[in-house]
Scaffold this active site. Structure first.
Site, PDB file in Angstrom:
ATOM      1  N   HIS A 190      -7.650  -4.896  -1.023  1.00  0.00           N
ATOM      2  CA  HIS A 190      -6.395  -4.225  -0.861  1.00  0.00           C
ATOM      3  C   HIS A 190      -5.500  -4.666   0.822  1.00  0.00           C
ATOM      4  CE1 HIS A 190      -3.749  -1.100  -0.867  1.00  0.00           C
ATOM      5  NE2 HIS A 190      -4.644  -0.389   0.307  1.00  0.00           N
ATOM      6  N   ASP A 230      -8.400  -5.403  -4.767  1.00  0.00           N
ATOM      7  CA  ASP A 230      -7.953  -5.008  -4.553  1.00  0.00           C
ATOM      8  C   ASP A 230      -9.456  -2.991  -5.043  1.00  0.00           C
ATOM      9  OD1 ASP A 230      -7.003  -2.396  -3.329  1.00  0.00           O
ATOM     10  OD2 ASP A 230      -4.576  -3.363  -3.305  1.00  0.00           O
ATOM     11  N   SER A 275       0.556  -1.109  -0.010  1.00  0.00           N
ATOM     12  CA  SER A 275      -0.159   0.236   0.371  1.00  0.00           C
ATOM     13  C   SER A 275       1.081   1.169   0.037  1.00  0.00           C
ATOM     14  CB  SER A 275      -1.023   0.008   1.133  1.00  0.00           C
ATOM     15  OG  SER A 275      -1.947   1.051   0.942  1.00  0.00           O
TER      16      SER A 275
END
Lengths: 370, 370
Positions: free
Chosen positions: A350, A317, A155
Site C-alpha cells: 500500500h 496493496d 489512500s
C-alpha cells in the site's frame, strides 16, 4: 537537493456564521479551523490550483521544510516542488489537514467553544464527505478558488479525491485517486477494528479524556503496528527483515526479538509520540464509513463524476487491493466517465505511493500535463 | 450423527528420572505431564497408531464428546471417528496437548516443583522440537509405540508433523503436513508480534504473574482478533460480513459497529475466557522460532525425511501462503523424499483445514489408506 525550501504552516478559520458547520451525521460544529500549507503561486485567473489530500496519519505539511534544521521535508516532497511532478513553478499546490485530524485542523482534541473544554469523544463522528466539504469552504473562502486544476491523493487521500469528484463534480478538472477504494472491505474494517480496540482498551485512553502528553501510547502504538503490516506486503517485509534476529538477543530469551518485531515496536512508539489517539479513532471511523454507494448505489453515484479521472492502484496493496480500484474504473468507464486506470508494478504494498516514485511520478506527470 | 461418542481426557507424567526434560534452549524442566485423548483401539503389533497434532489454540480434545451434555465435539470430529477419514474402527488415534499449552500439559501456568509456585514467565522458551520430543517420550512410555502409522496436523500442528519427520525419521511411516510452513514469514512474525504486544501491554498481564481468572483479557482478545484476520481471507470475510452494520447501532454513533467488528469482539473475548495468555505468548514464540533450516540449512534438513509425506496447502491461506508449502514440496522432492503436494481449492483462508472437509477428507483418505 541543494537547498532547503522553507514553507510556513498556516491556519484559516472558516466563516460559518451563526449556523455552524453541518455534518453528514446531522451534528453541527460551531467552529472549524483549517491548518494548511501552500507551495507555488496562485495565478491571476486562479486556474492553476491543485489540492493534495493527505492519508490517515499525514498532515498539511506535504512538501518543503519548516526550518533549515529539519531533517525531513514534508511527506510528498518527492512529488511537489520546483521542476517536480506537481511543479511549483507552474501550479499552486494546497494541502490542508483533514477535519478530525490532530495537526491544526479542528478535531477531537480541539476546544469546543460552547463548553470551553476539549471535545474528546463528544466530538461528532465525521465522514470523508465532511472532510471534503470543509476543504471546499476553505478553498472558496481563503483563496476564492472556484475550480481546481486537479485534486490528488493516496489512500484516505484518494478517498477524499473520489468524494470531491462525486460531491463537487463541476469544481475540479482532474481527479487522481491513488491506492484507494470506493468502499473498504470487511478485512480492512477488521484491521481498523484491531487498532481501535487496542486504543480503547488501553487504560490510559480514559474514555478519550486523557491529559495531553499522557494518552494511550501502548494502544496507539499497537494500532500503528497493525497498520504497518497492512501498508507493507509479504514480499517487502520478507526482503527487508526476513527472519533476521536481533543480534544482541538470544533466540531463547523470552523477550528476544526478530528484527521485524523491533522495527514495528520502534515505529509504533514513534508514531504514538506524534499522533493523537482520538484522532486515530475518528479518522479510521471515517475511513470505515466511506462507501460511495451508500444509500444511492455505487454505479449511480459514480456516474455523476465529471472530472477527468485517473485511478492508480498498487499491485501488491493488501489494504485496498487492485481489484477494488479496477472495479471503480470499470464502473466509471461503463457509465461514460472519462477515466483511465493504471496499476503500479510495485511489490512494496500500500505504501507504494510514498515509496516508488520512479513508477508513480511519470504516470502522474503525463496525466496532469494533459 | 445419532449418538454422542464419549471420550475421557487423560494425563500421563513422563518418566524423566532425576535429569529432567532437556530443552533445545539448554534449560531443563524437572517434570512434564501430558494431557491426551485416544480414539479407537491400539492393535496387538502397535502398528495402527496415528498421532494428531493440534494447532496454536487447540487441545488434546480432537474428537467425540466429554459428556452427553456437550454442545460441541472435539475440534476435528469431522475427520476422526468410526467410518470417518481417521477411522477409529481401524486406527488408534492419539492427540496430546502441546508442551507450553494450557489444557493439561505442562506449561507456563503449571507449578514449578522446585519452587512450589507457577512458572509464569520463568517458564523456559520451548520450541516445536521440544513439543515433538515430549510427544515421542509420551508415546513410547505410555503405549510402548515404536513407530507411528501416521502423524498429521494443520497449521502449528503441521509444523509439528514436519519436525517429527525431521527429528524421528524412522519413527513414522506417513507425515501429513497441512496449512503449514517450514519457516514463517516476516509478515506472520509481525502478526504474532501485534498479538503478543497487546497481551504484554495489558496492565493485567502483570509481567505474566496475573491471578487465575483475572488475566490480560483485553490484550488476549486483541491478539485473537488479529489472529482471526490471518485465519480468514479477504473473500471469506467479504462474503460473511461484507459492510453490514449492526442493526441497532447508528452509522454515526462513535461506538457503533460493523458486523465484522462485533464478530471479532465477541470471538476475541470468548477466546480469552478459555485460553491462557502466557501460553499464547510461549506458543506463538515457538511458532516464530520454527525454522527447519536453522543452523543446518533448509535443504539438508529436509533431505533427512524418510516418511512418505503429503504436503497440503490452502489456496487462500494468507498466514502460510501456498508458495511456502510448494517450496517445502519442491525441495523435498528434489532431495528424493517420497512427497506429494496438494493445494486445496478453498477460499476460506488458513482455517480451511477446519472448515472445508469435503475437499480435505478425500485427499487425506487416499493418502492414509495407501
Amino acid at each position: 537537493m541543494d537547498e532547503k525550501i522553507l514553507v510556513q504552516a498556516r491556519n484559516f478559520r472558516l466563516h460559518l456564521g451563526e449556523k455552524g458547520f453541518f455534518l453528514e451525521s446531522g451534528r453541527i460544529l460551531p467552529e472549524v479551523s483549517i491548518a494548511y500549507e501552500t507551495y507555488g503561486t496562485l495565478n491571476a485567473d486562479k486556474s492553476n490550483a491543485i489540492l493534495v489530500c493527505h492519508a490517515l496519519t499525514g498532515s498539511a505539511h506535504a512538501a518543503h521544510y519548516h526550518s533549515p534544521d529539519d531533517q525531513k521535508p514534508g511527506w510528498w516532497d518527492d512529488v511537489i516542488g520546483p521542476g517536480k511532478t506537481l511543479d511549483t513553478n507552474t501550479y499552486f499546490i494546497i494541502c490542508s489537514n483533514i477535519l478530525g485530524g490532530c495537526n491544526g485542523t479542528t478535531g477531537p482534541r480541539s476546544i469546543n467553544p460552547l463548553t470551553g473544554r476539549r471535545y474528546d469523544i463528544q466530538f461528532p463522528v465525521v465522514t470523508i464527505k465532511d472532510m471534503v466539504h470543509a476543504q471546499w469552504l476553505f478553498l472558496k473562502q481563503c483563496f476564492q478558488i472556484e475550480r481546481l486544476h486537479s485534486v490528488i491523493g493516496g489512500s484516505l487521500g484518494g478517498m477524499q479525491v473520489l468524494e470531491w469528484a462525486i460531491s463537487y463534480p463541476e469544481k475540479l478538472e482532474r481527479a487522481i485517486v491513488i491506492a484507494a477504494t470506493g468502499r473498504i472491505s470487511a478485512q480492512a474494517l477488521a484491521m481498523n477494528k484491531v487498532g481501535r480496540q487496542a486504543i480503547m482498551r488501553d487504560p490510559n485512553w480514559k474514555n478519550g479524556n486523557y491529559p495531553d502528553g499522557a494518552g494511550p501510547v501502548d494502544g496507539l502504538s499497537i494500532a500503528r503496528m497493525m497498520g504497518h503490516i497492512s501498508y507493507l506486503s509479504y514480499d517487502s517485509m520478507q526482503r527487508k527483515f526476513g527472519r533476521d534476529f536481533k543480534k544482541n538477543d538470544g533466540l531463547y530469551d523470552f523477550f528476544g526479538e526478530f528484527q521485524v518485531e523491533s522495527y514495528l515496536n520502534y515505529n509504533g512508539y514513534n508514531f504514538a509520540k506524534r499522533f493523537d489517539a482520538n484522532s486515530y479513532l475518528y479518522i479510521t471511523k471515517a475511513m470505515d464509513l466511506f462507501d460511495v454507494g451508500m444509500g444511492n448505489g455505487y454505479r449511480e453515484i459514480l456516474s455523476r463524476i465529471r472530472a477527468r479521472t485517473l485511478v492508480v492502484s498498487i499491485a501488491s496493496d493488501m489494504l485496498f487491493p487492485p481489484w477494488e480500484s479496477e472495479e471503480l474504473f470499470r464502473v466509471m468507464h461503463e457509465e461514460g466517465v472519462s477515466v483511465s486506470y493504471y496499476e503500479m508494478e510495485s511489490d512494496v504494498g500500500h505504501d507504494g505511493f510514498l515509496v516508488d516514485y520512479h513508477v508513480l511520478n511519470p504516470v502522474l506527470e503525463s496525466f496532469i500535463g494533459s
